[in-house]
Enzyme design. Structure first.
Site, PDB file in Angstrom:
ATOM      1  N   ARG A  61       0.798  -1.229   0.000  1.00 14.59           N
ATOM      2  CA  ARG A  61       0.000   0.000   0.000  1.00 14.59           C
ATOM      3  C   ARG A  61       0.831   1.280   0.000  1.00 14.59           C
ATOM      4  O   ARG A  61       0.562   2.205  -0.765  1.00 14.59           O
ATOM      5  CB  ARG A  61      -0.922   0.053   1.223  1.00 14.59           C
ATOM      6  CG  ARG A  61      -2.234  -0.667   1.034  1.00 14.59           C
ATOM      7  CD  ARG A  61      -2.716  -1.207   2.352  1.00 14.59           C
ATOM      8  NE  ARG A  61      -1.805  -2.243   2.791  1.00 14.59           N
ATOM      9  CZ  ARG A  61      -1.919  -3.526   2.441  1.00 14.59           C
ATOM     10  NH1 ARG A  61      -2.940  -3.921   1.744  1.00 14.59           N
ATOM     11  NH2 ARG A  61      -1.024  -4.415   2.807  1.00 14.59           N
ATOM     12  N   THR A  62       1.827   1.340   0.871  1.00  8.13           N
ATOM     13  CA  THR A  62       2.549   2.610   1.001  1.00  8.13           C
ATOM     14  C   THR A  62       3.284   2.932  -0.294  1.00  8.13           C
ATOM     15  O   THR A  62       3.178   4.042  -0.819  1.00  8.13           O
ATOM     16  CB  THR A  62       3.515   2.560   2.206  1.00  8.13           C
ATOM     17  OG1 THR A  62       2.770   2.170   3.357  1.00  8.13           O
ATOM     18  CG2 THR A  62       4.151   3.919   2.452  1.00  8.13           C
ATOM     19  N   LYS A  90      25.265  -4.640  -3.007  1.00  8.36           N
ATOM     20  CA  LYS A  90      26.730  -4.655  -3.122  1.00  8.36           C
ATOM     21  C   LYS A  90      27.380  -4.056  -1.885  1.00  8.36           C
ATOM     22  O   LYS A  90      28.584  -3.873  -1.838  1.00  8.36           O
ATOM     23  CB  LYS A  90      27.168  -3.860  -4.356  1.00  8.36           C
ATOM     24  CG  LYS A  90      26.575  -4.358  -5.658  1.00  8.36           C
ATOM     25  CD  LYS A  90      27.021  -3.468  -6.807  1.00  8.36           C
ATOM     26  CE  LYS A  90      26.253  -3.792  -8.080  1.00  8.36           C
ATOM     27  NZ  LYS A  90      26.471  -2.764  -9.112  1.00  8.36           N
ATOM     28  N   ARG A 111      11.461   3.797   3.436  1.00  5.85           N
ATOM     29  CA  ARG A 111      11.066   2.809   4.469  1.00  5.85           C
ATOM     30  C   ARG A 111      12.308   1.983   4.791  1.00  5.85           C
ATOM     31  O   ARG A 111      12.976   1.485   3.878  1.00  5.85           O
ATOM     32  CB  ARG A 111       9.956   1.907   3.959  1.00  5.85           C
ATOM     33  CG  ARG A 111       9.750   0.692   4.879  1.00  5.85           C
ATOM     34  CD  ARG A 111       8.521  -0.095   4.556  1.00  5.85           C
ATOM     35  NE  ARG A 111       7.319   0.665   4.862  1.00  5.85           N
ATOM     36  CZ  ARG A 111       6.098   0.171   4.778  1.00  5.85           C
ATOM     37  NH1 ARG A 111       5.908  -1.078   4.404  1.00  5.85           N
ATOM     38  NH2 ARG A 111       5.060   0.919   5.065  1.00  5.85           N
ATOM     39  N   HIS A 139       5.360   5.905  11.549  1.00  5.05           N
ATOM     40  CA  HIS A 139       4.867   5.800  10.173  1.00  5.05           C
ATOM     41  C   HIS A 139       3.914   6.989   9.997  1.00  5.05           C
ATOM     42  O   HIS A 139       2.690   6.831   9.946  1.00  5.05           O
ATOM     43  CB  HIS A 139       4.146   4.464  10.001  1.00  5.05           C
ATOM     44  CG  HIS A 139       3.876   4.064   8.581  1.00  5.05           C
ATOM     45  ND1 HIS A 139       3.989   4.939   7.507  1.00  5.05           N
ATOM     46  CD2 HIS A 139       3.473   2.871   8.057  1.00  5.05           C
ATOM     47  CE1 HIS A 139       3.662   4.287   6.400  1.00  5.05           C
ATOM     48  NE2 HIS A 139       3.365   3.038   6.704  1.00  5.05           N
TER      49      HIS A 139
HETATM   50  C1  NCD Z   1       2.137  -1.060   8.181  1.00  2.00           C
HETATM   51  C2  NCD Z   1       3.621  -0.863   8.318  1.00  2.00           C
HETATM   52  O1  NCD Z   1       4.384  -1.068   7.378  1.00  2.00           O
HETATM   53  O2  NCD Z   1       4.013  -0.439   9.400  1.00  2.00           O
HETATM   54  N1  NCD Z   1       1.742  -1.257   6.851  1.00  2.00           N
HETATM   55  C3  NCD Z   1       1.367  -0.158   6.114  1.00  2.00           C
HETATM   56  O3  NCD Z   1       2.166   0.670   5.783  1.00  2.00           O
HETATM   57  N2  NCD Z   1       0.074  -0.019   5.804  1.00  2.00           N
HETATM   58  C4  NCD Z   1       1.561  -2.063   9.098  1.00  2.00           C
HETATM   59  C5  NCD Z   1       2.129  -3.431   9.140  1.00  2.00           C
HETATM   60  O4  NCD Z   1       3.058  -3.796   8.414  1.00  2.00           O
HETATM   61  O5  NCD Z   1       1.608  -4.214   9.955  1.00  2.00           O
END
Ligand code: NCD
Length: 303
Positions: A61-62, A90, A111, A139
């Site tokens: 999703r993100t 690498k 991320r 997040h």
């Molecule tokens: C979350 C995350 O990556 O922290 N996912 C997201 O971005 N919607 C939640 C998760 O991984 O449980």
């Protein structure tokens, strides 16, 4: 207030989104206003702009919502969704990877599995860094879209009773959302086993804690459920916590309760609940697109 938080608050979020600590209530009202407009209008103010999606952890999703948001606004995306196919494999450092991408992109969506990764990237980057999840830290863009979902589902945030259930210790979405909700007049209830309780730094006066959803389902306006973050729990996982939301819970819940989950779900909410009009987790994804569009417009100099 610790010094890291104090320093972060001084960094304008248009320069870099590191934490929800950077957002005031008026900022959020502005972002939500833009998101409302972008949900119904077709403008492409980011033509010629590029973001890099730099993901050291899995994402559906993100990463795809940032991708969709940017391209809908007329911009472009450099997708590095699987760093193992980049020079990271690498042995390239995060710092060098960021300094590479800033040559090509106007912002970097990052991320990473390390809690300090966003700060490290920010310290070397001349372009905005957008934190898309730093380890078990925060997040922030997810929390903004969660809050926007609450606003869209209930028409308000003030006055609501919000129950968060699941892995409150390692769940970064819970960390960011609980902090953001403290800007509003809400009641927060937390349901978790002892091993996964909310860390002290995110707790507030008046919060209440439970071990069983049965104790709070009937007075809840928003139920926010998360999965156990297995990948972040050190050692063997042996947590006896059965916390699936059941049809029986839904039968006892308010008619206007909204059920949210940042996803992915792994058993906490069965697919049989998807047709319940109170299940808002797919709408939540759609709202996330508008919120991320609003953030990109604000940060990359659109309207
Ligand atoms: C979350 C995350 O990556 O922290 N996912 C997201 O971005 N919607 C939640 C998760 O991984 O449980």
């Amino acid at each position: 207030m610790d010094t890291i938080v104090a320093r972060r608050i001084k960094i304008p979020w248009r320069r870099a989104v590191l934490s929800v600590d950077q957002f005031s209530k008026p900022d959020i009202t502005d972002i939500f206003g833009t998101a409302d407009r972008l949900a119904v209008s077709r403008t492409m103010p980011l033509g010629g702009k590029t973001i890099a999606n730099l993901f050291y952890e899995p994402s559906t999703r993100t990463s795809s919502s940032f991708y969709a948001a940017m391209t809908k606004l007329g911009g472009n995306v450099i997708p590095i969704n699987e760093v193992n196919y980049s020079s990271v494999s690498k042995g390239e450092t995060l710092e060098d990877t960021v300094r590479t991408l800033e040559c090509y992109a106007d912002a970097i969506v990052l991320r990473h599995y390390d809690d300090d990764a966003t700060e490290r990237a920010f310290s070397v980057s001349s372009v905005p860094i957008i934190n898309a999840g730093n380890g078990a830290g925060e997040h922030p863009t997810q929390a903004l879209l969660d809050l926007y979902t609450i606003q869209r589902e209930h028409g308000r945030i003030d006055g609501l009773t919000i129950t968060m259930m699941g892995d409150l210790k390692y769940g970064r979405t819970v960390h960011s959302l609980s902090k953001l909700l403290r800007l509003y007049d809400v009641k927060l209830q937390f349901v978790a086993p002892d091993e996964l309780r909310l860390p002290q730094e995110y707790r507030g006066d008046g919060d209440t804690e439970y071990s069983d959803l049965d104790d709070v389902i009937a007075n809840t306006d928003i139920l926010y459920v998360t999965r156990v973050q297995k990948e972040r729990i050190p050692g063997a996982i042996d947590i006896d916590f059965n916390y699936a939301v059941t049809p029986e819970h839904m039968a006892r819940a308010r008619d206007d309760m909204a059920l949210l989950h940042p996803m992915p779900r792994v058993g906490e909410i069965s697919a049989s609940l998807d047709s319940d009009p109170r299940s808002a987790y797919f709408r939540q994804m759609r709202y996330g697109l508008y919120v991320r569009m609003a953030l990109l417009v604000a940060m990359l100099g659109g309207a």
